[in-house]
Every structure is written in structure tokens, then in C-alpha cells.
Write a protein that holds these residues in place. Structure first.
Motif, PDB file in Angstrom:
ATOM      1  N   HIS A 319       0.877  -1.167   0.000  1.00 22.21           N
ATOM      2  CA  HIS A 319       0.000   0.000   0.000  1.00 22.21           C
ATOM      3  C   HIS A 319       0.918   1.222   0.000  1.00 22.21           C
ATOM      4  O   HIS A 319       1.707   1.409   0.932  1.00 22.21           O
ATOM      5  CB  HIS A 319      -0.894  -0.003   1.251  1.00 22.21           C
ATOM      6  CG  HIS A 319      -1.658   1.279   1.462  1.00 22.21           C
ATOM      7  ND1 HIS A 319      -2.925   1.479   0.991  1.00 22.21           N
ATOM      8  CD2 HIS A 319      -1.310   2.422   2.118  1.00 22.21           C
ATOM      9  CE1 HIS A 319      -3.332   2.685   1.333  1.00 22.21           C
ATOM     10  NE2 HIS A 319      -2.368   3.283   2.025  1.00 22.21           N
ATOM     11  N   VAL A 320       0.832   2.030  -1.051  1.00 18.57           N
ATOM     12  CA  VAL A 320       1.704   3.201  -1.183  1.00 18.57           C
ATOM     13  C   VAL A 320       0.831   4.426  -1.421  1.00 18.57           C
ATOM     14  O   VAL A 320      -0.055   4.414  -2.284  1.00 18.57           O
ATOM     15  CB  VAL A 320       2.703   3.029  -2.353  1.00 18.57           C
ATOM     16  CG1 VAL A 320       3.580   4.272  -2.497  1.00 18.57           C
ATOM     17  CG2 VAL A 320       3.560   1.784  -2.156  1.00 18.57           C
ATOM     18  N   GLU A 321       1.090   5.489  -0.653  1.00 18.60           N
ATOM     19  CA  GLU A 321       0.339   6.740  -0.802  1.00 18.60           C
ATOM     20  C   GLU A 321       1.299   7.862  -1.183  1.00 18.60           C
ATOM     21  O   GLU A 321       2.408   7.953  -0.648  1.00 18.60           O
ATOM     22  CB  GLU A 321      -0.366   7.096   0.507  1.00 18.60           C
ATOM     23  CG  GLU A 321      -1.174   8.390   0.440  1.00 18.60           C
ATOM     24  CD  GLU A 321      -1.726   8.787   1.798  1.00 18.60           C
ATOM     25  OE1 GLU A 321      -2.902   8.471   2.065  1.00 18.60           O
ATOM     26  OE2 GLU A 321      -0.974   9.411   2.589  1.00 18.60           O
ATOM     27  N   SER A 490      -6.528   3.311  -5.483  1.00 14.67           N
ATOM     28  CA  SER A 490      -7.304   2.576  -4.482  1.00 14.67           C
ATOM     29  C   SER A 490      -7.833   3.474  -3.372  1.00 14.67           C
ATOM     30  O   SER A 490      -8.078   3.020  -2.257  1.00 14.67           O
ATOM     31  CB  SER A 490      -6.454   1.446  -3.882  1.00 14.67           C
ATOM     32  OG  SER A 490      -5.275   1.946  -3.290  1.00 14.67           O
ATOM     33  N   SER A 491      -8.021   4.751  -3.671  1.00 13.25           N
ATOM     34  CA  SER A 491      -8.593   5.678  -2.690  1.00 13.25           C
ATOM     35  C   SER A 491      -9.440   6.702  -3.417  1.00 13.25           C
ATOM     36  O   SER A 491      -9.240   6.972  -4.605  1.00 13.25           O
ATOM     37  CB  SER A 491      -7.498   6.374  -1.875  1.00 13.25           C
ATOM     38  OG  SER A 491      -6.626   7.088  -2.734  1.00 13.25           O
ATOM     39  N   ARG A 496     -10.041  11.553   0.307  1.00  8.81           N
ATOM     40  CA  ARG A 496      -8.640  11.928   0.553  1.00  8.81           C
ATOM     41  C   ARG A 496      -8.130  12.724  -0.645  1.00  8.81           C
ATOM     42  O   ARG A 496      -7.422  12.197  -1.516  1.00  8.81           O
ATOM     43  CB  ARG A 496      -7.782  10.686   0.760  1.00  8.81           C
ATOM     44  CG  ARG A 496      -8.088   9.905   2.024  1.00  8.81           C
ATOM     45  CD  ARG A 496      -7.351  10.477   3.227  1.00  8.81           C
ATOM     46  NE  ARG A 496      -5.921  10.176   3.169  1.00  8.81           N
ATOM     47  CZ  ARG A 496      -5.018  10.732   3.986  1.00  8.81           C
ATOM     48  NH1 ARG A 496      -5.409  11.613   4.884  1.00  8.81           N
ATOM     49  NH2 ARG A 496      -3.739  10.406   3.896  1.00  8.81           N
ATOM     50  N   ARG A 499      -4.349  12.682  -2.343  1.00  8.97           N
ATOM     51  CA  ARG A 499      -3.591  11.591  -1.720  1.00  8.97           C
ATOM     52  C   ARG A 499      -3.978  10.240  -2.345  1.00  8.97           C
ATOM     53  O   ARG A 499      -4.558   9.385  -1.663  1.00  8.97           O
ATOM     54  CB  ARG A 499      -3.833  11.567  -0.214  1.00  8.97           C
ATOM     55  CG  ARG A 499      -3.234  12.742   0.557  1.00  8.97           C
ATOM     56  CD  ARG A 499      -1.713  12.719   0.520  1.00  8.97           C
ATOM     57  NE  ARG A 499      -1.127  13.829   1.244  1.00  8.97           N
ATOM     58  CZ  ARG A 499      -0.790  13.793   2.535  1.00  8.97           C
ATOM     59  NH1 ARG A 499      -1.004  12.684   3.227  1.00  8.97           N
ATOM     60  NH2 ARG A 499      -0.254  14.837   3.122  1.00  8.97           N
ATOM     61  N   THR A 501      -3.697   6.435  -3.615  1.00 12.37           N
ATOM     62  CA  THR A 501      -2.946   5.287  -3.115  1.00 12.37           C
ATOM     63  C   THR A 501      -2.859   4.200  -4.178  1.00 12.37           C
ATOM     64  O   THR A 501      -3.707   4.090  -5.067  1.00 12.37           O
ATOM     65  CB  THR A 501      -3.593   4.698  -1.845  1.00 12.37           C
ATOM     66  OG1 THR A 501      -4.936   4.292  -2.143  1.00 12.37           O
ATOM     67  CG2 THR A 501      -3.598   5.710  -0.725  1.00 12.37           C
ATOM     68  N   THR A 503      -2.312  -0.039  -4.619  1.00 11.35           N
ATOM     69  CA  THR A 503      -2.344  -1.352  -3.984  1.00 11.35           C
ATOM     70  C   THR A 503      -1.787  -2.348  -4.999  1.00 11.35           C
ATOM     71  O   THR A 503      -2.387  -2.542  -6.057  1.00 11.35           O
ATOM     72  CB  THR A 503      -3.773  -1.745  -3.586  1.00 11.35           C
ATOM     73  OG1 THR A 503      -4.310  -0.731  -2.725  1.00 11.35           O
ATOM     74  CG2 THR A 503      -3.792  -3.085  -2.881  1.00 11.35           C
ATOM     75  N   TYR A 676      -7.006  -4.915   3.987  1.00 12.62           N
ATOM     76  CA  TYR A 676      -7.926  -3.830   4.374  1.00 12.62           C
ATOM     77  C   TYR A 676      -9.137  -4.345   5.162  1.00 12.62           C
ATOM     78  O   TYR A 676     -10.198  -3.706   5.176  1.00 12.62           O
ATOM     79  CB  TYR A 676      -8.426  -3.065   3.138  1.00 12.62           C
ATOM     80  CG  TYR A 676      -7.358  -2.387   2.311  1.00 12.62           C
ATOM     81  CD1 TYR A 676      -6.573  -1.362   2.820  1.00 12.62           C
ATOM     82  CD2 TYR A 676      -7.156  -2.764   0.975  1.00 12.62           C
ATOM     83  CE1 TYR A 676      -5.616  -0.721   2.042  1.00 12.62           C
ATOM     84  CE2 TYR A 676      -6.201  -2.141   0.184  1.00 12.62           C
ATOM     85  CZ  TYR A 676      -5.434  -1.124   0.728  1.00 12.62           C
ATOM     86  OH  TYR A 676      -4.482  -0.497  -0.056  1.00 12.62           O
TER      87      TYR A 676
END
Length: 791
Positions: A319-321, A490-491, A496, A499, A501, A503, A676
Motif C-alpha cells: 500500500h503506497v500513498e 485505491s482511494s 482523501r 492523496r 494510493t 495497492t 484492508y
């Protein structure tokens, strides 16, 4: 005798009749039974808006700089190759095709259609030719760089074959036929697609049909490459059948393949410059600043979070944001984020060693086209770089070498019998190539080393023989541009902002290759981008790293932070140092990463180059519409964004009607692979405030003797799914009004899900599965059944 008033009344009648007739013609599709606007797909609405904008602005003013026919003639060429490319493959094919077809009578020029006007197409003469190499993007969409051409040729997005005749620019020496303005124009066509998608090669097929209907003549058959099978072989077969016809059409007497293994003419010239000159070594894709960031001008986004989602699983799931603040980019649920990765240092040094460049790896160079009329005059996006930076940031160095390129670009440099005996089967026998190069994922560096190993095993070379050496210019031509990798965001941008993300599961596997051909680094193969992202995570969590600018005694321009689990690094040749393995038996490659602005090694802050690509994968505008999401594995990514949005809406206004929200999620095991989990359970608890039947339905394939997948769960929960599909109706009677989203494997899962849905609909509607399948097909056309899938 008529009075003036009578004349005025008659004129008004005539004018009114003309206006009504014109309005009826322009709006005929809506007056006589076409789809109402709300039933058009997102892509169709966008195309209609674009067409309306074009119509309001009038005819495009002629710009000689955008006249591709003029450019072709000024360059002394008679063939123009136009590519529609989203990921770089079609562009690479076009470039290779140009080299394959070149002869004194066939002089090709490769151009990007985005930079030129389609109106000039009718200006081609009978002794010239245009070749289209067109990839299909998404669900049957044109590539971004062909959008204007496609919209002109297929102005009716609903039924492209019924499109209006475009207004081409007439050449000075002839008039254009009103209905068939492309008479006398010849073209060839090759499409790139994936047959796991319903709209396989739709882009090339539509353009091909429209060109034919407008009077153009096709040379040979339309080629169709299938990326799910063997697109390289498809391309080779099409070339073998079509290139002789192209040569014949243009009056060439040169045979397609004379069997001559003479040295190919270089496409690039490398100039080594003063070592004191500033070189771009951080993977820059443009110089200076830009107002808008996109795929050609990515944003260096600070990484704000990087975590392992399933620490006890046997694979790394990341998971990278990132932070887009200041980029001007915005993301919505369903969009994609593009990441430009960096090749691992071990792979870079393997290539440098294979080409005998280790001693001057940091030599500043610039690379220019040998043809002064080539559309691309510089190989890299920056003026000056280094050999190391070129292989680290700009070139794809880990992909298997295609058979046709071994034949045309590697075999000619074999100057020993042992080298020729090793390479010739790989160049001429597709099965031998598939077994050795394909299954072994034999990159160019590994191929070069394997040839040298074959020479070594054969004993000493004869006096007239020379050891195998591949020129650097040939290596630059054999390695395509390193392309960005796309991931479903994935957000939610509403939850957000700025920001997004990622996955992603980290790809590693052992190639099927003989021990003798493993050449220094063994059989382990690592996905470029996901292992790069794993390197980002390792750096941020505090793994061993070296500040290369401050390395003791180092004068190298290896700018950045080297994250590595080998304490010996950096050394002159990292490919000679065994890679460390972690507790998951995962090779830990070394990566040179870029710090965030004003950061230090101790701060552990990084930035990665990203951009946002918009998508038609969207939630329904009306939140009262039920949605059914099927997202096993990392196919959960866009669904997580949708769920976040619905949960927020439910929290903010629980009394507002919301459609049932169903998620079918699958993974290997519940204990180790349920990503998650806590977050999803809380989000669905929020959603149930407004939509009580909403729920997560899981399928863990390895938690019981018989494997269970998401398509099995669809069948088991058929009544619940059917109620959601009904969307308040008593009976469907046609395409459901609910929205279905599928993300993940295209080859098996997506097809099985479609069949499972058709089956449960057929059973409850008392219709055949064929009719139910047609309803699902209608859902696709209405953007109610959307897929974000890969193979």
C-alpha cells in the motif's frame, strides 16, 4: 400581382422550412428513436461534446507544421507510419516496422498522429502510402494520441459506421469525391489488442472500416496482434504477408528477406562528451517547469506512506500513498495512477557489464538520430545523460528480446560459428525462441552473456572468427523506452483529496531456463515497477541505504539514495554480488531512489514520478443505484475507492436513499491475505445505515479442499445479487439498471463472472443464458457493466 406582404410571408415560410429541415437532420438520431442522452455511455457523451465543440469552431485553419504529408515529402520519404500507442508497444512496433521495410524504393517516416492534422490524409498521392499501427485502449477506446483522428473518422460514437464524411483538405491537383474523398489513397493496418477484452482490436477495426468506406484501398489484410497470446508472432506473420505487397505497391524490387546477415544500419549515433559537462542522471523526463503535469511531464510526488498489507502472507502486498499537492492534478475514484519506475541496480550493472561499459558507465553522452529527417531526433527526453542513467531510467532492459529483433539486430553481429549456432534457432524457430527466450525471460544482457557462454563452451575460436560483441548503438535500439506502469487508484479523491494510493502485489518468479543460460544472476526474475515500489517501502522503513553523492572516494554521478540489503554495495558491478533474500524467499534488489526536495538520508523521505490518467470507470451519478463489485486480489483497488465514497455519503446523510452496495472479494486465505479487512468492515457498517442489504462476500480459495472463487459466491448469493440487479423493478425484462464493476484477471475471472451473472439472471427471468448474455452486453454499451481487467 403579389403584394410586398405576400412576398414577405412566402419568404418566411421558405426560411422556416429550411430551418426546420436542418434541425431535423441534425437531431435525427434523437427524433427518430436513437438513445436518449442519459443512456449514452460516458465515452459517447464526451465524443458528442467534442464533436459539438468542433462544429462550433468551424473548419480548422491550415498549419504547415501539422501537415504530415508535407513533412514526409520534405524528408524525401514516400511512406508515413502513424502509431496509436498508450503504453509504448505500438510506437515500438512502428519504429521496428520502419527499419524492416526500408529500401531504396520504400522510404518510411514514423510520426505521432497527435502532432499532425487528419485533414491532410486526402493529400497523399497514389505512389505514397500510410501505415497505421494502432493499439486499443481500455474497453475498445482509441489511444490518447489518436483521439482527434478517431473522433473525425468515427464522429458517431454510437454507430461509427454511420459517421458523417469528414471534411478533408483537398490537394491542389484534384478535387475530392463528396462521399468517398479518400479514393486513390492506399494504406496498411496493424492493430494491437488483447482478446480477453470484449472489444478486441476495436480501435484498428473501426478505423479500417471507415477508411475503406471513404474510398481508401488497403494493401494486404488487416493484421491483429493479441497480447494475451503472442503479439510478437502475430506482428511477424503480418509483416511476412504484407511487406512484400507494400514493396510491390511502391515499385520496389528488393526482396523482403534475402537471407543476408549484413550489419544493420544504425538508427542512433552516440556522442561521448566532456566529463565535466552537466548530465541529467535522475531520470528527468523534461527540463524546466510545467503548468500541467501529465504522462510526459510527471510530478515528483512525495511518498507519504508505504506499508505491507499482508505481512504474514508468502507474497509482498503493498500500500503506497503519494501527495499530489502543488501538482494541479486531481484524482477521482476509478482513475489510474501512472508510476515511472527505475530499473534495479543489479540489472543495470548486468547490462553495463555485458556491453563492456562498466569503466565508463558515468560518461556523459548524448544520442542523436542518424537520419536528419527522423521524427525523433533524440533518443532520450533530456539533452545529456550517462550510460548508467540511460539503462537505469530510460530503457526497458529486462524484457525478453523478440525473435524478429534477434534475427535483424543481434544475429548479424555473430562472427563465430558458435555464436551463430546459438542465435540462429532463436531467430528462425518460434518454438526454440519461446522455450529459451520467452520462458526464460531472457533479457538483452542475459542473451549477450549466453552467446558468450556458448562461445566459451565451444573452445577456442578459429583464426578468422571474432568473439561476439554487440554495439552500444544496437543495444539502445533493441531496448524500448521504459514505460510508466498504470495502477488503479485505491482511494477516493473526495475522501482523501490529493492523496491517491496504490495497492500492488510484488512480482517475482523463477524463469524456466537451463542452468547454463542463467548467466550471473540466476533464474530469478523481478517485476520492474512493483519491486521498485518495494524498494521505496524498504527505504522508508529504514533498510540499509547509501548516499551515493557522499560515498567515500566516489566520483560517480550516481545521484540519489541506494537502498540495498547488501552491505558491500555500491561496487563497480552489483550484478556480481549475490542478492539478499528475505523471509518470504524474495530477492531484495537494490534501487537508486530520489529524495524528496530538501530531504536528507536521515529523514527517509522520497519522491516518485507519477501522473493521473482519467478513466470511464465511474460510480453511477445517482447514489440510489445499486452497485455490485467483483474485485479479487488487487482487483479490490478501485472498489475500495468506491466504497470509501459511498461510506462517506452514508455518514453525511444516512436518510438519503442509497442503492445496495455489494462487494465480492477473493484471496488465497482469510488469515494471511485479507487486505484492508478492518477498514472494509467499518466502511460497510457505515454504508448499511443507508443501504441495509449492503455487505462483503468473501471467497478464500485455499481455506478448504475445493477451491472457491468469487464467481462461485455470485451463484451462491444469486437471490441477493438478483434483487440488487432489479433496482426496485418487479422484473428485469432487459439490461439491469444496477451497475456492475469487475476488476482483476481478464483471462479467467472476468469471463467466469460474466457467465455466472448471465446464469443467475436467466434462471430467475426464465430466459436462455444467451439472452441474458445479450442483456449484459447491453449493460456494457450503457456503461453499467464496467471492467478494469488485465491478463
Amino acid at each position: 400581382m403579389a403584394t410586398p406582404a405576400a412576398f414577405e410571408w412566402g419568404d418566411m415560410v421558405i426560411v422556416s422550412g429550411v430551418i426546420i429541415g436542418a434541425a431535423t437532420f441534425l437531431l435525427r438520431r434523437y427524433i427518430f428513436g436513437a438513445k436518449p442522452a442519459q443512456d449514452l455511455t460516458i465515452a459517447q457523451k464526451a465524443a458528442m461534446a467534442q464533436s459539438a465543440t468542433k462544429a462550433s469552431t468551424g473548419r480548422k485553419e491550415y498549419d504547415p507544421d501539422r501537415d504530415f504529408v508535407l513533412k514526409m515529402r520534405n524528408a524525401g520519404k514516400n511512406v508515413v507510419i502513424l502509431y496509436g500507442s498508450q503504453t509504448g508497444t505500438a510506437e515500438d512496433f512502428a519504429t521496428r516496422l520502419s527499419k524492416d521495410i526500408h529500401s531504396p524504393a520504400v522510404r518510411p517516416l514514423v510520426l505521432d498522429p497527435e502532432l499532425y492534422d487528419w485533414q491532410c490524409l486526402a493529400s497523399l498521392s497514389s505512389d505514397e502510402l500510410v501505415i497505421f499501427v494502432l493499439a486499443t485502449a481500455g474497453e475498445g477506446e482509441p489511444t490518447d494520441n489518436m483521439e482527434a483522428w478517431y473522433s473525425a473518422l468515427a464522429s458517431d460514437p454510437e454507430t461509427p459506421d454511420d459517421s458523417e464524411v469528414p471534411e478533408f483538405r483537398a490537394p491542389k491537383d484534384r478535387e475530392l469525391d463528396e462521399d468517398m474523398p479518400l479514393q486513390g489513397i492506399s494504406y496498411a493496418m496493424f492493430g494491437l489488442g488483447n482478446n480477453t477484452y470484449e472489444q478486441f482490436n476495436h480501435h484498428a477495426r473501426v478505423v479500417d472500416r471507415r477508411l475503406l468506406s471513404l474510398g481508401a484501398s488497403r494493401v494486404g489484410e488487416r493484421g491483429e496482434g493479441d497480447d494475451d497470446a503472442d503479439i510478437e508472432e502475430d506482428f511477424s506473420r503480418w509483416k511476412e504477408a504484407t511487406l512484400p505487397l507494400i514493396r510491390e505497391h511502391l515499385g520496389s524490387t528488393t526482396p523482403l528477406d534475402s537471407g543476408d546477415e549484413s550489419m544493420p544500419e544504425p538508427t542512433w549515433k552516440i556522442v561521448e562528451v566532456d566529463s565535466a559537462q552537466q548530465a541529467w542522471v535522475k531520470g528527468e523526463l523534461f527540463e524546466g517547469s510545467v503548468a500541467t503535469h501529465d504522462s510526459r511531464h510527471p510530478f515528483m510526488a512525495p511518498v507519504t506512506a508505504a506499508t505491507e498489507l499482508t505481512p504474514t502472507a508468502d507474497r509482498h502486498l503493498l500500500h503506497v500513498e503519494v501527495d499530489l499537492a502543488g501538482s494541479g492534478m486531481r484524482h477521482e475514484a476509478g482513475d489510474h495512477i501512472g508510476v515511472y519506475p527505475t530499473n534495479a541496480d543489479e540489472e543495470v550493472d548486468l547490462m553495463l557489464d555485458a556491453l563492456k561499459l562498466l569503466d565508463k558507465a558515468d560518461m556523459p553522452i548524448y544520442v542523436r538520430a542518424t537520419d536528419p529527417f527522423a521524427a525523433q531526433q533524440s533518443l532520450f527526453p533530456v539533452e545529456t545523460t550517462t550510460y548508467r542513467a540511460a539503462f537505469r531510467h530510460y530503457l526497458e532492459i529486462t524484457a525478453p528480446v523478440p525473435r524478429s529483433q534477434i534475427k535483424s539486430m543481434v544475429l548479424p553481429y555473430a562472427r563465430s560459428e558458435a555464436a551463430r549456432n546459438f542465435l540462429r534457432p532463436l531467430a528462425e524457430d518460434k518454438d526454440a525462441h519461446a522455450a529459451t527466450v520467452g520462458s526464460g525471460c531472457m533479457s538483452l544482457a542475459r542473451l549477450v552473456n549466453a552467446v558468450r557462454e556458448a562461445e566459451k563452451q565451444s573452445g577456442s575460436l578459429a583464426d578468422c572468427e571474432q568473439p561476439f560483441e554487440l554495439p552500444i548503438e544496437a543495444a539502445f535500439e533493441l531496448c524500448p523506452r521504459l514505460q510508466a506502469r498504470l495502477y488503479s487508484v485505491s482511494s477516493s479523491g473526495k475522501v482523501r483529496p490529493e492523496r491517491p494510493t496504490i495497492t500492488a502485489v510484488v512480482l517475482q518468479y523463477d524463469a524456466n531456463t537451463p542452468q547454463s543460460e542463467q548467466a550471473k544472476m540466476g533464474a530469478r526474475r523481478c517485476g520492474v515497477a512493483t519491486n521498485y515500489l518495494l524498494g521505496v517501502l524498504r527505504y522508508l522503513r529504514g533498510d540499509h541505504a547509501v548516499d551515493l553523492e557522499a560515498a567515500p572516494g566516489s566520483t560517480a554521478l550516481r545521484t540519489g539514495y541506494l537502498v540495498t540489503n547488501n552491505k558491500q554495495l555500491p561496487v563497480a558491478d552489483s550484478s556480481s554480488v549475490a542478492m539478499a533474500m528475505d523471509h518470504k524467499d524474495h530477492a531484495l534488489q537494490s534501487f537508486t531512489l530520489q529524495p524528496a526536495p530538501n530531504s536528507s538520508l536521515e529523514a527517509r523521505e522520497l519522491a516518485i514520478p507519477v501522473f493521473i490518467r482519467k478513466s470511464a470507470f465511474r460510480l453511477p451519478a445517482d447514489q440510489a443505484t445499486p452497485i455490485i463489485m467483483i474485485g479479487p486480489g488487487t482487483g479490490l483497488a478501485p472498489m475500495r475507492a468506491f466504497i470509501q465514497e459511498r461510506a462517506q455519503a452514508a455518514r453525511e446523510n444516512p436518510n438519503q436513499p442509497m442503492g445496495t452496495t455489494l462487494l465480492f472479494f477473493g484471496a488465497r486465505t482469510e488469515e494471511h491475505d485479507y487486505m484492508y479487512r478492518e477498514e472494509l468492515e467499518q466502511l460497510f457498517a457505515d454504508i448499511r445505515q443507508a443501504a441495509p442489504e449492503s455487505q462483503i462476500i468473501t471467497a478464500f480459495s485455499r481455506d478448504q479442499p475445493q477451491k472457491i472463487y468469487v464467481q462461485h459466491r455470485l451463484a451462491e448469493h444469486g437471490e441477493l445479487v438478483y434483487r440488487a440487479l432489479l433496482s426496485g423493478q418487479q422484473q428485469l425484462g432487459g439490461a439491469p439498471k444496477a451497475h456492475v464493476y469487475v476488476c482483476g484477471d481478464a483471462k479467467n475471472m472476468a469471463k467466469d463472472v460474466s457467465k455466472a451473472l448471465a446464469s443467475l439472471i436467466a434462471e430467475r427471468e426464465a430466459i436462455s443464458e444467451q439472452v441474458a448474455a445479450r442483456w449484459i452486453s447491453d449493460m456494457r454499451k450503457l456503461s453499467r457493466y464496467q471492467e478494469d481487467v488485465w491478463s
